[in-house]
Write an enzyme that holds these catalytic residues in place. Structure first.
Site, PDB file in Angstrom:
ATOM      1  N   GLU A   1     -35.504  -1.649 -86.582  1.00  0.00           N
ATOM      2  CA  GLU A   1     -36.962  -1.687 -86.678  1.00  0.00           C
ATOM      3  C   GLU A   1     -37.426  -1.363 -88.095  1.00  0.00           C
ATOM      4  OE1 GLU A   1     -35.897   0.379 -82.698  1.00  0.00           O
ATOM      5  OE2 GLU A   1     -35.049   0.170 -84.699  1.00  0.00           O
TER       6      GLU A   1
ATOM      7  N   CYS B   1     -38.199   5.619 -86.080  1.00  0.00           N
ATOM      8  CA  CYS B   1     -38.704   4.245 -86.130  1.00  0.00           C
ATOM      9  C   CYS B   1     -40.111   4.153 -85.554  1.00  0.00           C
ATOM     10  CB  CYS B   1     -37.747   3.298 -85.407  1.00  0.00           C
ATOM     11  SG  CYS B   1     -36.209   3.057 -86.323  1.00  0.00           S
TER      12      CYS B   1
END
Length: 162
Positions: free
Chosen positions: A82, A109
């Site tokens: 991500e 993330c």
């Protein structure tokens, strides 16, 4: 032919397929994760997979999960899919976009997703859902108004031959 083809894949199948394909680039022997960021009008903005930062040779850094010294495990060095997808984007704002991920994002993330303006996460797997990192992730994401959508597999097999 009297009409359009009816057996084409859905947007969700397409973007999750791209995330799955991205995961296949990961050299991590334990977990391969992919991400695909998509605009509100279904344009792919960026992709990422888990691995080491640019310039950090794959053969010179540890891939192990465990060790007496954390310095000799992958966790200090690897970048999640991500974050890689967010950092790989060079087009300006990600405000209002969505991210397809093969594994639910961790707390670190989640922070990057929130700060970048991504508004929806479509995730395929939540196998670490009971861990403190993912519980914290969900707490922040819900508080920030980020939509959390479990991917609904169709059961259709998609195959790419290269």
């Amino acid at each position: 032919m009297s009409g359009k083809r009816q057996d084409y894949i859905s947007w969700d199948e397409y973007f999750m397929g791209v995330a799955e394909l991205s995961a296949m680039r990961s050299k991590d022997p334990g977990t391969q994760v992919g991400a695909c960021i998509v605009s509100q009008d279904n344009k792919i903005l960026s992709m990422g997979y888990n691995g080491f930062p640019k310039g950090c040779p794959d053969d010179e850094f540890p891939w192990g999960r465990e060790g007496e010294d954390p310095y000799e495990t992958k966790y200090f060095y690897s970048t999640h899919s991500e974050l890689n997808a967010i950092l790989n984007y060079r087009g300006g704002s990600l405000e209002g976009s969505k991210i397809y991920v093969t594994l639910f994002p961790c707390n670190e993330c989640a922070k990057a997703i929130i700060q970048s303006g991504i508004k929806t996460i479509i995730y395929a797997d939540d196998k670490y859902g009971d861990t403190p990192a993912v519980r914290a992730s969900k707490r922040m994401l819900v508080s920030a108004g980020v939509g959390l959508v479990p991917y609904q597999p169709t059961g259709r097999r998609l195959e790419v031959q290269v």
